[in-house]
Every structure is written in structure tokens, then in C-alpha cells.
Design a protein around this motif. Structure first.
Motif, PDB file in Angstrom:
ATOM      1  N   ASP A  31      66.095  65.581  19.984  1.00  0.00           N
ATOM      2  CA  ASP A  31      65.812  66.147  18.657  1.00  0.00           C
ATOM      3  C   ASP A  31      65.019  67.438  18.831  1.00  0.00           C
ATOM      4  O   ASP A  31      63.800  67.420  18.941  1.00  0.00           O
ATOM      5  N   HIS A  36      59.418  70.851  14.839  1.00  0.00           N
ATOM      6  CA  HIS A  36      58.591  70.021  15.713  1.00  0.00           C
ATOM      7  C   HIS A  36      57.902  70.818  16.824  1.00  0.00           C
ATOM      8  O   HIS A  36      57.188  70.231  17.633  1.00  0.00           O
ATOM      9  N   HIS A  53      57.650  64.119  15.272  1.00  0.00           N
ATOM     10  CA  HIS A  53      58.915  63.472  14.933  1.00  0.00           C
ATOM     11  C   HIS A  53      58.611  62.128  14.259  1.00  0.00           C
ATOM     12  O   HIS A  53      57.762  61.365  14.740  1.00  0.00           O
TER      13      HIS A  53
END
Length: 134
Positions: A31, A36, A53
């Protein structure tokens, strides 16, 4: 087989997250959403800063039970609602606190309620783990 008592706190821990933690998690999970790890992107989409996350927060929460259970294979079900973001400051990071309390017990399953806080605010709602008793 562990015996659980309703209301008993069976595990607690605090975890310090850094921006490096987020980069490592991104690499492990795949991800790579820039909210992030990039302040400019987070700000551009209206966020208060770079966010941890959600799945990382969820994993830290359930991982708190590992020692108390002895066998994480006893986890039958786990669910949460993401209610508030965990903003990871570039300098100070972010501290998560997790408390696991027995919410209910029947003949086969114990429900463990997780309270997960960041900056004295609950960040996961209805965080519940159903654990097989045998």
C-alpha cells in the motif's frame, strides 16, 4: 483452554509509530498511497497530516492479544470500524495504546473488546475479536 472473566483486561500495550514504520509497512503490504508518507499529498487532499495505514493500526491492535492467547489460531473473527485517523508527526511520531478487555463469554467463544487510542482519542470503533475457548 484459557478461562476469561467478563470485564477482565487481558492485555495492554503501547506502540510508537514513526514515519519509518509507515514506509516499512507500505513495503510489506504493497500500500504505497502517498497519504501515508508525503505531507504535501496529505495536505492537498485535506488531511491533518500523514496517516498511519488503517490496516497497520488494526494489526497492532489484534497483535496485542498474541501473548495472552498463546495461540493466535484461536481467533475466529475480528472486525473494526475506522473512526479517527492516526496522524504520524515527522518528528514526534505517534503513540498508540491498546487495551484488550473481555466483553462476553459463552460456552465456545469469548468476545474481546479492543480499545485503541491515539492522543487520548479512540481511533477504532467496535473493535472486537472473537476467540475460540478450545
Amino acid at each position: 483452554m484459557s478461562l476469561f472473566t467478563v470485564g477482565e483486561v487481558i492485555a495492554e500495550r503501547s506502540v510508537h509509530l514513526t514515519r519509518e514504520s509507515l514506509v516499512r509497512y507500505a513495503g510489506a503490504s504493497g500500500d504505497f498511497n502517498p497519504i501515508h508518507y508525503r505531507d504535501d499529498v496529505a495536505a492537498a487532499v485535506g488531511l491533518p497530516g500523514v496517516l498511519a495505514h488503517g490496516m497497520l493500526t488494526m494489526g497492532i491492535a489484534v497483535g496485542t492479544l498474541a501473548e495472552a492467547l498463546g495461540d493466535t489460531g484461536r481467533i475466529a473473527d475480528y472486525g473494526v470500524r475506522f473512526t479517527r485517523p492516526v496522524v504520524v508527526d515527522p518528528e514526534a511520531g505517534a503513540d498508540l495504546h491498546v487495551s484488550a478487555k473481555v466483553g462476553a463469554v459463552d460456552d465456545e467463544i469469548a468476545r474481546i473488546d479492543l480499545t485503541v487510542t491515539f492522543a487520548e482519542t479512540t481511533v477504532l470503533g467496535k473493535a472486537q475479536v472473537r476467540v475460540r475457548l478450545s
